[in-house]
Design a protein around this motif. Structure first.
Motif, PDB file in Angstrom:
ATOM      1  N   ASP A  66       7.712 -35.754  11.768  1.00 39.82           N
ATOM      2  CA  ASP A  66       8.674 -36.501  10.964  1.00 39.82           C
ATOM      3  C   ASP A  66      10.103 -36.192  11.413  1.00 39.82           C
ATOM      4  N   VAL A  67      10.794 -37.202  11.925  1.00 44.62           N
ATOM      5  CA  VAL A  67      12.219 -37.041  12.212  1.00 44.62           C
ATOM      6  C   VAL A  67      12.991 -37.035  10.904  1.00 44.62           C
ATOM      7  N   LEU A  68      12.565 -37.886   9.982  1.00 41.75           N
ATOM      8  CA  LEU A  68      13.129 -37.944   8.634  1.00 41.75           C
ATOM      9  C   LEU A  68      11.997 -37.917   7.625  1.00 41.75           C
ATOM     10  N   ALA A  69      12.208 -37.223   6.521  1.00 42.97           N
ATOM     11  CA  ALA A  69      11.261 -37.241   5.407  1.00 42.97           C
ATOM     12  C   ALA A  69      12.071 -37.366   4.130  1.00 42.97           C
ATOM     13  N   VAL A  70      11.995 -38.532   3.516  1.00 44.19           N
ATOM     14  CA  VAL A  70      12.780 -38.829   2.315  1.00 44.19           C
ATOM     15  C   VAL A  70      11.896 -38.620   1.099  1.00 44.19           C
ATOM     16  N   VAL A 128      18.469 -47.701  -6.106  1.00 41.80           N
ATOM     17  CA  VAL A 128      17.321 -47.090  -5.430  1.00 41.80           C
ATOM     18  C   VAL A 128      16.715 -46.090  -6.394  1.00 41.80           C
ATOM     19  N   GLU A 129      15.405 -46.173  -6.570  1.00 37.79           N
ATOM     20  CA  GLU A 129      14.757 -45.321  -7.565  1.00 37.79           C
ATOM     21  C   GLU A 129      13.565 -44.577  -6.957  1.00 37.79           C
ATOM     22  N   SER A 130      13.726 -43.277  -6.797  1.00 38.73           N
ATOM     23  CA  SER A 130      12.650 -42.378  -6.363  1.00 38.73           C
ATOM     24  C   SER A 130      11.948 -42.881  -5.106  1.00 38.73           C
ATOM     25  N   ALA A 131      12.737 -43.233  -4.091  1.00 45.11           N
ATOM     26  CA  ALA A 131      12.165 -43.709  -2.828  1.00 45.11           C
ATOM     27  C   ALA A 131      11.679 -42.529  -1.992  1.00 45.11           C
ATOM     28  N   SER A 132      10.452 -42.613  -1.492  1.00 44.46           N
ATOM     29  CA  SER A 132       9.872 -41.570  -0.638  1.00 44.46           C
ATOM     30  C   SER A 132       9.188 -42.225   0.551  1.00 44.46           C
ATOM     31  N   PHE A 133       9.525 -41.758   1.747  1.00 42.95           N
ATOM     32  CA  PHE A 133       8.880 -42.264   2.959  1.00 42.95           C
ATOM     33  C   PHE A 133       9.199 -41.324   4.115  1.00 42.95           C
ATOM     34  N   ASP A 134       8.469 -41.482   5.208  1.00 46.18           N
ATOM     35  CA  ASP A 134       8.672 -40.686   6.416  1.00 46.18           C
ATOM     36  C   ASP A 134       9.038 -41.608   7.571  1.00 46.18           C
ATOM     37  N   LEU A 135       9.895 -41.115   8.446  1.00 50.99           N
ATOM     38  CA  LEU A 135      10.193 -41.784   9.717  1.00 50.99           C
ATOM     39  C   LEU A 135       9.756 -40.833  10.819  1.00 50.99           C
ATOM     40  N   ARG A 136       8.803 -41.270  11.606  1.00 50.44           N
ATOM     41  CA  ARG A 136       8.213 -40.378  12.592  1.00 50.44           C
ATOM     42  C   ARG A 136       8.836 -40.553  13.966  1.00 50.44           C
ATOM     43  N   ASP A 170       9.620 -41.473  17.579  1.00 49.68           N
ATOM     44  CA  ASP A 170       9.320 -42.583  18.488  1.00 49.68           C
ATOM     45  C   ASP A 170       8.595 -43.732  17.791  1.00 49.68           C
ATOM     46  N   GLU A 171       9.028 -44.086  16.584  1.00 46.64           N
ATOM     47  CA  GLU A 171       8.411 -45.212  15.879  1.00 46.64           C
ATOM     48  C   GLU A 171       9.484 -46.107  15.284  1.00 46.64           C
ATOM     49  N   ILE A 172       9.066 -47.316  14.944  1.00 47.16           N
ATOM     50  CA  ILE A 172       9.933 -48.259  14.237  1.00 47.16           C
ATOM     51  C   ILE A 172       9.342 -48.456  12.843  1.00 47.16           C
ATOM     52  N   LEU A 173      10.118 -48.113  11.838  1.00 42.12           N
ATOM     53  CA  LEU A 173       9.712 -48.266  10.443  1.00 42.12           C
ATOM     54  C   LEU A 173      10.436 -49.460   9.851  1.00 42.12           C
ATOM     55  N   GLY A 174       9.681 -50.421   9.342  1.00 37.91           N
ATOM     56  CA  GLY A 174      10.280 -51.598   8.738  1.00 37.91           C
ATOM     57  C   GLY A 174      10.435 -51.442   7.236  1.00 37.91           C
ATOM     58  N   VAL A 175      11.559 -51.932   6.710  1.00 37.42           N
ATOM     59  CA  VAL A 175      11.798 -51.965   5.268  1.00 37.42           C
ATOM     60  C   VAL A 175      12.057 -53.420   4.902  1.00 37.42           C
ATOM     61  N   VAL A 176      11.200 -53.990   4.046  1.00 39.11           N
ATOM     62  CA  VAL A 176      11.263 -55.417   3.759  1.00 39.11           C
ATOM     63  C   VAL A 176      11.288 -55.642   2.253  1.00 39.11           C
ATOM     64  N   VAL A 205      14.884 -47.403  11.923  1.00 38.72           N
ATOM     65  CA  VAL A 205      14.624 -47.977  10.608  1.00 38.72           C
ATOM     66  C   VAL A 205      15.133 -49.410  10.664  1.00 38.72           C
ATOM     67  N   LEU A 206      14.229 -50.371  10.589  1.00 40.83           N
ATOM     68  CA  LEU A 206      14.580 -51.789  10.710  1.00 40.83           C
ATOM     69  C   LEU A 206      14.497 -52.455   9.346  1.00 40.83           C
ATOM     70  N   ILE A 207      15.641 -52.880   8.830  1.00 43.80           N
ATOM     71  CA  ILE A 207      15.715 -53.534   7.526  1.00 43.80           C
ATOM     72  C   ILE A 207      15.765 -55.041   7.736  1.00 43.80           C
ATOM     73  N   THR A 208      14.899 -55.759   7.059  1.00 46.14           N
ATOM     74  CA  THR A 208      14.848 -57.202   7.245  1.00 46.14           C
ATOM     75  C   THR A 208      14.195 -57.861   6.037  1.00 46.14           C
ATOM     76  N   HIS A 209      14.430 -59.156   5.898  1.00 43.87           N
ATOM     77  CA  HIS A 209      13.710 -59.942   4.895  1.00 43.87           C
ATOM     78  C   HIS A 209      12.580 -60.728   5.538  1.00 43.87           C
ATOM     79  N   ASP A 210      12.457 -60.624   6.858  1.00 43.09           N
ATOM     80  CA  ASP A 210      11.547 -61.473   7.626  1.00 43.09           C
ATOM     81  C   ASP A 210      10.271 -60.707   7.966  1.00 43.09           C
TER      82      ASP A 210
END
Length: 446
Positions: free
Chosen positions: A43-47, A64-72, A74-80, A298-303
């Motif tokens: 985990d590069v990031l662990a929220v 934002v309410e009690s958000a928990s996730f990991d970013l590992r 060499d990966e792309i994490l999408g938030v939609v 971390v890729l944020i998109t609506h698509d």
């Protein structure tokens, strides 16, 4: 409705070694609360339980309410999610860029950086776990110092992010120069800019021959413009933002974000204002950069189409919460949360272009704390709302191997029409806005 810490410098969340508890169940296959414990080695990031509030005249906004996730690594994490779901505020919270009247009120942001961990190991006020440091516990100056060399952001609108009166090359070179000075002067000794303050800034602006940026930084700016596909970078470096097309300016913003060679790149709707052809080019560029540099994105998109093409894992946000997360295949093929199902149902079917879309009825709630009931926030729009949805659901494991969890009772039981809430339970009913143009188009916006 949740209680928040009043405005302050951000409270620290719970014990990072806590796994969030487990639900006792006799059946080995029963769903259990998904683990969100200590950060893993990859985990590069662990929220953990990150919450951000805005304290306005209208009341407290739970963005934002009690958000928990990991970013590992060499990966792309999408938030939609739809507009107003909390995607962008989550991204800003990661890099401590939430502006007043907003405030990060609780939670942990664990960042893997061995040197930083060694620097603060043994400091009582700072939480360290192996090579990870909870950035919410380090001094604000340290968090600021990580912007550029550790974290960088590509914002939605490049035109509003560049100064129209300064050449593109000079602005990129300035970002390079800041990081060059920072690397020459470590955090533990002096200022991140080698004591570069107002006095030296005025001298550079008024005295002929003095410039903040060095020739080496300008050469690096030309190199970065070439790397992101800007034609004739030696000439373009002296042009102003108004002389760039939208796609070229977005490429220039990516070049600026890469100036510090960050570990984590946050791309906030990087293709929103671009046509389809240029969108594809920008997305391909991001994938190439990620592969070449081994950074995490971390890729944020609506698509959801962008998510399907780009991402390894995905987080679905609604009303400030992450309601479903996991690997791309697991979330798309074993979808549990009706909101995720609704987003997928709002996408045109290329195999059946005549099929009607199924938009999600209603709108995202206002997120004003006084108006938020302590229940599933999607229940008033959900076609499968049941009595159990009137209680706040924990995150339940759908597929542990795929790190797939969902904040929905359907993760552990099937929908039962006998337990369904009446259509008019929340007023007009979940289907009343189906024809409303204000209803979601599959998460457009933000």
């Amino acid at each position: 409705m949740s209680d928040a810490t009043p405005p302050g410098d951000g409270a620290v969340g719970g014990d990072p070694t806590t796994d969030g508890g487990t639900a006792a169940a006799a059946d080995e296959t029963a769903a259990r609360p998904a683990p969100i414990g200590a950060p893993g080695p990859d985990d590069v990031l662990a929220v953990r339980d990150l919450s951000t509030r805005f304290f306005t005249e209208e009341g407290q906004i739970n963005a934002v309410e009690s958000a928990s996730f990991d970013l590992r690594e060499d990966e792309i994490l999408g938030v939609v999610g739809e507009s107003g779901s909390g995607k962008s505020v989550t991204a800003l919270s990661l890099v401590d860029l939430v502006e007043t009247p907003g405030r990060i009120t609780s939670g942990e942001v664990w960042y893997r950086e061995p040197d930083l961990a060694d620097e603060f190991r043994g400091v009582d006020a700072v939480a360290v776990d192996g090579d990870h440091v909870d950035l919410r516990t380090v001094p604000p100056r340290v968090r600021r110092s990580l912007r550029g060399p550790s974290f960088s952001v590509i914002f939605q609108d490049p035109m509003s992010s560049f100064n129209p009166s300064i050449t593109v090359g000079e602005q990129i070179a300035e970002a390079v120069e800041v990081q060059r000075r920072a690397r020459a002067n470590p955090r533990s000794t002096r200022s991140r800019t080698q004591g570069y303050g107002l006095g030296k800034f005025l001298l550079d602006g008024l005295v002929p021959g003095r410039d903040y940026t060095s020739e080496e930084s300008m050469d690096r700016a030309v190199e970065l413009l070439g790397q992101v596909g800007i034609p004739d970078p030696e000439e373009r470096v002296d042009e102003y933002p108004g002389q760039f097309s939208g796609g070229m300016l977005q490429r220039a913003m990516i070049a600026q974000a890469l100036a510090g060679e960050p570990d984590v790149l946050i791309a906030d709707e990087p293709t929103t204002a671009l046509d389809v052809t240029i969108q594809a080019q920008i997305l391909n560029l991001l994938k190439e950069i990620q592969a070449e540099r081994g950074m995490s994105i971390v890729l944020i998109t609506h698509d959801l189409g962008v998510i399907a093409e780009m991402c390894d894992r995905v987080c679905v946000m609604y009303a400030g919460e992450i309601v479903e997360r996991g690997t791309l295949d697991s979330v798309f093929e074993e979808t549990v949360h009706p909101y995720t199902q609704g987003l997928l149902g709002s996408i045109p079917d290329v195999d059946d272009p005549q099929a009607r879309l199924e938009p999600i009825a209603g709108n995202v709630p206002s997120l004003v704390d006084a108006e938020m009931d302590d229940r599933c926030y999607f229940a008033d729009r959900c076609p499968k709302a049941m009595e159990a949805c009137l209680d706040k659901p924990p995150e339940l494991t759908v597929d542990a191997a795929a790190d797939h969890g969902a904040k929905c009772v359907l993760a552990e039981r099937e929908y039962d029409p006998v337990d369904a809430l009446p259509d008019d339970y929340f007023g007009a009913g979940p289907g009343s806005d189906a024809g409303d143009p204000a209803a979601t188009d599959g998460g457009a916006g933000e």
